[in-house]
Design a protein around this motif. Structure first.
Motif, PDB file in Angstrom:
ATOM      1  N   GLN A  95       0.894  -1.269  -0.036  1.00  0.00           N
ATOM      2  CA  GLN A  95      -0.031   0.071  -0.100  1.00  0.00           C
ATOM      3  C   GLN A  95       1.155   1.351   0.093  1.00  0.00           C
ATOM      4  O   GLN A  95       1.968   1.177   0.448  1.00  0.00           O
ATOM      5  CB  GLN A  95      -0.944   0.032   1.347  1.00  0.00           C
ATOM      6  CG  GLN A  95      -0.134  -0.145   2.634  1.00  0.00           C
ATOM      7  CD  GLN A  95      -0.999  -0.096   3.775  1.00  0.00           C
ATOM      8  OE1 GLN A  95      -2.027   0.738   3.785  1.00  0.00           O
ATOM      9  NE2 GLN A  95      -1.008  -1.034   4.594  1.00  0.00           N
ATOM     10  N   GLU A 176      -3.436  -3.989   0.979  1.00  0.00           N
ATOM     11  CA  GLU A 176      -4.421  -2.615   0.706  1.00  0.00           C
ATOM     12  C   GLU A 176      -3.877  -1.825  -0.593  1.00  0.00           C
ATOM     13  O   GLU A 176      -3.408  -0.796  -0.567  1.00  0.00           O
ATOM     14  CB  GLU A 176      -4.040  -1.735   1.990  1.00  0.00           C
ATOM     15  CG  GLU A 176      -4.634  -2.158   3.301  1.00  0.00           C
ATOM     16  CD  GLU A 176      -5.928  -1.949   3.513  1.00  0.00           C
ATOM     17  OE1 GLU A 176      -6.786  -1.707   2.747  1.00  0.00           O
ATOM     18  OE2 GLU A 176      -6.435  -2.517   4.664  1.00  0.00           O
ATOM     19  N   THR A 179      -5.541   1.767  -1.358  1.00  0.00           N
ATOM     20  CA  THR A 179      -5.652   2.673  -0.073  1.00  0.00           C
ATOM     21  C   THR A 179      -5.352   4.291  -0.584  1.00  0.00           C
ATOM     22  O   THR A 179      -4.439   4.410  -1.468  1.00  0.00           O
ATOM     23  CB  THR A 179      -4.639   2.401   0.951  1.00  0.00           C
ATOM     24  OG1 THR A 179      -4.808   1.172   1.566  1.00  0.00           O
ATOM     25  CG2 THR A 179      -4.710   3.606   2.055  1.00  0.00           C
ATOM     26  N   SER A 208      -7.509  -6.182   2.660  1.00  0.00           N
ATOM     27  CA  SER A 208      -8.124  -5.248   2.868  1.00  0.00           C
ATOM     28  C   SER A 208      -9.090  -5.140   4.043  1.00  0.00           C
ATOM     29  O   SER A 208      -9.457  -6.171   4.663  1.00  0.00           O
ATOM     30  CB  SER A 208      -8.946  -5.089   1.586  1.00  0.00           C
ATOM     31  OG  SER A 208      -9.766  -3.582   1.674  1.00  0.00           O
TER      32      SER A 208
END
Length: 328
Positions: A95, A176, A179, A208
């Motif tokens: 992420q 993620e 994000t 997630s």
């Protein structure tokens, strides 16, 4: 044989009386061509699992169990073999692409680097590969000359996906991946990941906090709480008919498009996840659970049975009759 099989994984940070259990006895399986998701609040152990898969955790982490990648245990691999497995066997899309990319190097160089190191590609071949991968993820090959700050957030995330594909891995771990992206770009990135996994017949493990996102992308879903998997099953079944109070709370936290009742009365979950260094006795979720029995405070529940949709809860059948939240 499964592409990835995690067996009874335990991850603890530190040692002695101050040890913090981050992951407690997790089992996961991902087959080739399968998209699996892990959902849960911050601190539940999701990212710890992602990093553990390729032994990227800090030296303070203590691991126990098995992580079998195409039959080989990652936890017992020698350094040389582990280095070869990273990127080529499995790769990670982290992420926050801006923090993962080198700000002073062109993106084409960064995509080409894994191929140069692991595939022994010539510089010219690596440059061509970088341009081809950029086009596969929906960017012009000419953008290989750009620096990360010259790209938008969605474009940088596409670069991270291209980099993850550079050595044709069998497994991609996406932590993620959307994000901080707006909903339109998020939908494009998720669709892109799904298509690439299908076209290349590789495995995907996506992490997630958003159960709705995982339900749209994944085939199977595991819900984690306080380091344990508390529910698992087909992604749509878990999202639309959760059998654990925590899974139901995660599902209800996001209003459904077209569902007026969920928009007008959004539901949350009172309280906060427990401190991993001071977990409550019994089921770790019971202080926040509207269905908790006295036994829940003394006996920890585990996933049992052969049903593909399983929950570690004594009251799994009562979820539709009791409201979700109560003040701890």
């Amino acid at each position: 044989m499964s592409l990835l099989e995690v067996r009874d994984l335990h991850v603890t940070y530190g040692s002695g009386p101050h040890a913090v259990p981050a992951v407690r006895g997790v089992d996961l399986t991902v087959a080739a061509g399968q998209k699996c998701g892990i959902a849960g609040e911050s601190g539940c152990g999701k990212s710890t699992i992602a990093l553990a898969l390729l032994r990227l955790l800090p030296p303070s982490a203590r691991l126990r169990g098995e992580i079998l990648l195409q039959g080989e245990d990652v936890l017992t691999m020698r350094w040389g073999r582990l280095r070869a497995v990273r990127w080529a066997g499995a790769s990670i899309v982290f992420q926050g692409a801006m923090h993962s990319l080198n700000a002073v190097r062109r993106i084409g160089e960064q995509i080409a680097e894994p191929a140069l190191v692991h595939r022994r590609a010539t510089p010219a071949a690596a440059r061509r590969l970088a341009q081809d991968l950029l086009e596969q993820v929906g960017l012009p090959g000419s953008r290989a000359a750009a620096y990360p700050h010259e790209l938008s957030g969605g474009q940088r995330q596409r670069v991270m996906i291209a980099m993850a594909l550079a050595c044709a891995p069998s497994l991609i771990v996406a932590d993620e991946p959307t994000t901080a992206l707006d909903v339109m770009i998020q939908a494009q990135i998720l669709g892109l990941i799904g298509r690439l996994v299908t076209d290349r017949d590789i495995g995907l493990l996506m992490i997630s906090h958003d159960l709705a996102v995982l339900a749209d992308v994944c085939d199977r879903l595991s819900v984690m709480y306080a380091g344990r998997v508390v529910e698992e099953g087909p992604a749509r079944a878990v999202y639309e008919g959760a059998r654990h109070p925590y899974g139901q709370a995660l599902s209800a936290a996001f209003p459904r498009v077209g569902d007026a009742s969920s928009r007008r009365a959004p539901r949350g979950l009172p309280g906060d996840p427990p401190d991993p260094s001071a977990l409550p006795a019994g089921c770790a979720f019971h202080p926040r659970c509207a269905l908790a029995l006295d036994l829940c405070g003394h006996q920890e529940q585990v996933l049992t049975g052969d049903d593909p949709h399983r929950a570690a809860c004594l009251r799994a059948g009562d979820l539709q009759t009791v409201p979700l939240g109560r003040t701890p």
